[in-house]
Write an enzyme that holds these catalytic residues in place. Structure first.
Site, PDB file in Angstrom:
ATOM      1  N   GLU A 167      13.775  -6.949 -15.805  1.00  0.00           N
ATOM      2  CA  GLU A 167      13.359  -8.043 -16.664  1.00  0.00           C
ATOM      3  C   GLU A 167      13.872  -7.852 -18.086  1.00  0.00           C
ATOM      4  O   GLU A 167      14.057  -6.733 -18.555  1.00  0.00           O
ATOM      5  CB  GLU A 167      11.820  -8.116 -16.691  1.00  0.00           C
ATOM      6  CG  GLU A 167      11.254  -8.575 -15.353  1.00  0.00           C
ATOM      7  CD  GLU A 167       9.738  -8.487 -15.266  1.00  0.00           C
ATOM      8  OE1 GLU A 167       9.179  -9.147 -14.402  1.00  0.00           O
ATOM      9  OE2 GLU A 167       9.119  -7.759 -16.068  1.00  0.00           O
ATOM     10  N   SER A 201      15.164   2.532 -28.392  1.00  0.00           N
ATOM     11  CA  SER A 201      13.819   3.100 -28.456  1.00  0.00           C
ATOM     12  C   SER A 201      13.696   4.227 -27.446  1.00  0.00           C
ATOM     13  O   SER A 201      14.103   4.085 -26.291  1.00  0.00           O
ATOM     14  CB  SER A 201      12.805   1.996 -28.135  1.00  0.00           C
ATOM     15  OG  SER A 201      11.492   2.498 -28.152  1.00  0.00           O
ATOM     16  N   CYS A 224       5.098   8.114 -18.663  1.00  0.00           N
ATOM     17  CA  CYS A 224       4.060   7.992 -19.687  1.00  0.00           C
ATOM     18  C   CYS A 224       2.831   7.366 -19.019  1.00  0.00           C
ATOM     19  O   CYS A 224       2.952   6.400 -18.264  1.00  0.00           O
ATOM     20  CB  CYS A 224       4.554   7.115 -20.836  1.00  0.00           C
ATOM     21  SG  CYS A 224       5.983   7.817 -21.686  1.00  0.00           S
ATOM     22  N   CYS A 280      14.710  -8.173 -25.808  1.00  0.00           N
ATOM     23  CA  CYS A 280      14.279  -6.853 -25.379  1.00  0.00           C
ATOM     24  C   CYS A 280      14.880  -6.636 -23.993  1.00  0.00           C
ATOM     25  O   CYS A 280      14.573  -7.381 -23.062  1.00  0.00           O
ATOM     26  CB  CYS A 280      12.751  -6.852 -25.341  1.00  0.00           C
ATOM     27  SG  CYS A 280      12.040  -5.332 -24.731  1.00  0.00           S
ATOM     28  N   LEU A 338       6.023   7.272 -30.591  1.00  0.00           N
ATOM     29  CA  LEU A 338       5.289   8.487 -30.947  1.00  0.00           C
ATOM     30  C   LEU A 338       3.962   8.539 -30.192  1.00  0.00           C
ATOM     31  O   LEU A 338       3.716   9.461 -29.414  1.00  0.00           O
ATOM     32  CB  LEU A 338       5.080   8.509 -32.467  1.00  0.00           C
ATOM     33  CG  LEU A 338       4.689   9.839 -33.078  1.00  0.00           C
ATOM     34  CD1 LEU A 338       5.722  10.917 -32.791  1.00  0.00           C
ATOM     35  CD2 LEU A 338       4.492   9.689 -34.586  1.00  0.00           C
ATOM     36  N   CYS A 363       1.987   3.492 -19.331  1.00  0.00           N
ATOM     37  CA  CYS A 363       3.064   2.514 -19.161  1.00  0.00           C
ATOM     38  C   CYS A 363       3.207   2.077 -17.710  1.00  0.00           C
ATOM     39  O   CYS A 363       3.260   2.908 -16.807  1.00  0.00           O
ATOM     40  CB  CYS A 363       4.383   3.117 -19.660  1.00  0.00           C
ATOM     41  SG  CYS A 363       5.801   2.026 -19.418  1.00  0.00           S
ATOM     42  N   CYS A 383      11.449   4.137 -14.241  1.00  0.00           N
ATOM     43  CA  CYS A 383      11.592   5.094 -15.340  1.00  0.00           C
ATOM     44  C   CYS A 383      11.064   6.437 -14.867  1.00  0.00           C
ATOM     45  O   CYS A 383      10.087   6.492 -14.122  1.00  0.00           O
ATOM     46  CB  CYS A 383      10.800   4.625 -16.559  1.00  0.00           C
ATOM     47  SG  CYS A 383      11.027   5.658 -18.028  1.00  0.00           S
ATOM     48  N   CYS A 385       4.757  -5.749 -24.478  1.00  0.00           N
ATOM     49  CA  CYS A 385       5.146  -4.350 -24.354  1.00  0.00           C
ATOM     50  C   CYS A 385       4.446  -3.667 -23.188  1.00  0.00           C
ATOM     51  O   CYS A 385       3.233  -3.745 -23.056  1.00  0.00           O
ATOM     52  CB  CYS A 385       4.756  -3.578 -25.610  1.00  0.00           C
ATOM     53  SG  CYS A 385       5.804  -3.931 -26.981  1.00  0.00           S
TER      54      CYS A 385
HETATM   55  N1  SAH Z   1      11.425   4.314 -22.909  1.00  0.00           N
HETATM   56  C1  SAH Z   1      11.548   3.730 -24.205  1.00  0.00           C
HETATM   57  C2  SAH Z   1      11.577   2.218 -24.220  1.00  0.00           C
HETATM   58  C3  SAH Z   1      10.644   1.468 -23.291  1.00  0.00           C
HETATM   59  S1  SAH Z   1       8.927   1.413 -23.689  1.00  0.00           S
HETATM   60  C4  SAH Z   1      10.437   4.252 -25.113  1.00  0.00           C
HETATM   61  O1  SAH Z   1       9.601   5.000 -24.644  1.00  0.00           O
HETATM   62  O2  SAH Z   1      10.478   3.955 -26.298  1.00  0.00           O
HETATM   63  C5  SAH Z   1       8.830   0.370 -25.100  1.00  0.00           C
HETATM   64  C6  SAH Z   1       7.537   0.557 -25.888  1.00  0.00           C
HETATM   65  O3  SAH Z   1       6.416   0.026 -25.164  1.00  0.00           O
HETATM   66  C7  SAH Z   1       7.209   2.011 -26.166  1.00  0.00           C
HETATM   67  O4  SAH Z   1       6.876   2.186 -27.518  1.00  0.00           O
HETATM   68  C8  SAH Z   1       5.975   2.265 -25.299  1.00  0.00           C
HETATM   69  O5  SAH Z   1       5.173   3.268 -25.863  1.00  0.00           O
HETATM   70  C9  SAH Z   1       5.322   0.904 -25.296  1.00  0.00           C
HETATM   71  N2  SAH Z   1       4.378   0.666 -24.207  1.00  0.00           N
HETATM   72  C10 SAH Z   1       4.471   1.087 -22.932  1.00  0.00           C
HETATM   73  N3  SAH Z   1       3.414   0.660 -22.216  1.00  0.00           N
HETATM   74  C11 SAH Z   1       2.653  -0.075 -23.062  1.00  0.00           C
HETATM   75  C12 SAH Z   1       1.429  -0.814 -22.906  1.00  0.00           C
HETATM   76  N4  SAH Z   1       0.817  -0.908 -21.746  1.00  0.00           N
HETATM   77  N5  SAH Z   1       0.940  -1.457 -23.997  1.00  0.00           N
HETATM   78  C13 SAH Z   1       1.600  -1.412 -25.177  1.00  0.00           C
HETATM   79  N6  SAH Z   1       2.741  -0.755 -25.372  1.00  0.00           N
HETATM   80  C14 SAH Z   1       3.266  -0.083 -24.330  1.00  0.00           C
END
Ligand code: SAH
Length: 347
Positions: free
Chosen positions: A94, A196, A118, A107, A220, A121, A114, A338
């Site tokens: 997407e 990012s 995390c 975006c 972060l 996520c 991935c 996000c």
């Molecule tokens: N892998 C990269 C880019 C993809 S994630 C990274 O980690 O930066 C893009 C952003 O979305 C990151 O800052 C991540 O922390 C945030 N993110 C992931 N899951 C989220 C959620 N459920 N709510 C809000 N932000 C989220």
């Protein structure tokens, strides 16, 4: 897609020159072909009318030009548009178009799934299926650009904040960035391309070496190793101290700043103590902060922060002269906010 043919969208301009040379063709044709592909959206060699018919015929035997067509486009209440793209092998990714006062931002995704896992996520829960190719990365931009052009608009900013960890796929991401910023390619300014990362330190160094002057954003999300180890496994490999050292060393031109993204998880990392530690961590790096209230998704135990917690955190940083933006949940009604992107990864 024909497997034995070279997809020219996987090639940077110098790589295209080499490809032509390898076929006994004139190198300077590369610029013409590049422009046809990226500036005129050519989908076939027949369209390239300033190139001889012979060469066009020969090229069509050894090369091809891939495209992506959106399988579905969802439009949110706020104008956010989410595109689902089917890839040649049946996977899907997407991209999201976020219209902000005529400064359209896309975006884009860098991987199917991935590997970074995390905890908060959604994409991370699907594990890594595969890397996107360079062509699949630039084709997301081109397909969205095509779609918005119909309404007379242009794309201004690219953020690699969709599905996947771009720094885990640098071999394809770096050529894609080169195509984005090439004056004969997509002609985007390097100031308008942001990568990012969750914090892959050696890859940050490589990116800084190979494509300096683009923007770096760091997810972060925690201010102590204890918490970051828990919610972002990458931190066990590259703890905060190393990450911050890599940020400090990242080559930023002029007054450019590193963006620190901070997903606020209710009751987990949203206290004023966290804000204080965040400030201490980033204060010797040219910085700006993006606060992202956690977007809840099914099966994930984290909760969104309260508005009071967001306001207090935001104010703490603003009062200390940090540039802070609290992201609104744009596109949340179409699961385009996000961390909500998931392509079609479900079994
Ligand atoms: N892998 C990269 C880019 C993809 S994630 C990274 O980690 O930066 C893009 C952003 O979305 C990151 O800052 C991540 O922390 C945030 N993110 C992931 N899951 C989220 C959620 N459920 N709510 C809000 N932000 C989220």
């Amino acid at each position: 897609m024909n497997n034995h043919k070279t997809d020219l969208k996987n090639l940077t301009l110098p790589a295209l020159e080499q490809f032509l040379q390898g076929q006994g063709k004139e190198r300077f044709r590369a610029t013409q072909i590049f422009k046809w592909i990226y500036q005129h959206d050519a989908r076939s060699f027949e369209e390239m009318t300033n190139i001889s018919k012979d060469l066009r015929t020969q090229l069509s035997e050894t090369a091809c030009i891939s495209t992506l067509e959106p399988e579905a486009v969802e439009v949110g209440n706020d104008g956010t548009r989410k595109y689902l793209f089917n890839l040649a092998d049946g996977h899907a990714v997407e991209s999201v178009l976020i219209p902000i006062e005529g400064r359209n931002t896309i975006c884009i995704s860098s991987q199917v799934g991935c590997a970074m896992a995390c905890e908060f996520c959604l994409t991370g829960t699907f594990k890594l299926t595969r890397n996107l190719t360079t062509a699949e990365i630039v084709n997301q931009i081109m397909a969205v650009r095509q779609d918005v052009r119909d309404t007379g608009e242009e794309i201004r900013n690219i953020v690699m904040m969709g599905m996947g960890e771009p720094l885990h796929n640098l071999d394809n991401v770096i050529p894609a960035i080169r195509i984005m910023i090439d004056g004969n390619g997509l002609q985007l300014s390097n100031r308008r391309v942001t990568v990012s990362t969750c914090g892959l330190v050696p890859e940050m160094e490589r990116l800084g070496r190979e494509v300096p002057n683009i923007n770096m954003a760091i997810s972060l999300n925690a201010t102590t190793d204890e918490l970051r180890d828990r919610i972002m496994p990458v931190n066990r490999r590259y703890p905060l101290k190393e990450l911050m050292r890599a940020c400090k060393a990242f080559p930023l031109p002029g007054r450019r700043k590193i963006t620190f993204e901070y997903v606020m998880l209710g009751g987990v990392n949203d206290s004023l103590e966290d804000a204080k530690r965040l400030l201490r961590l980033i204060s010797d790096i040219p910085n700006k902060v993006n606060l992202i209230p956690f977007n809840e998704h099914e099966g994930c135990e984290f909760r969104a922060p309260t508005q009071a917690a967001i306001d207090a955190f935001h104010k703490y940083l603003i009062d200390r002269h940090v540039t802070v933006i609290t992201r609104d949940s744009r596109g949340s009604d179409i699961s385009a906010a996000c961390g909500q992107l998931k392509g079609r990864l479900e079994k």
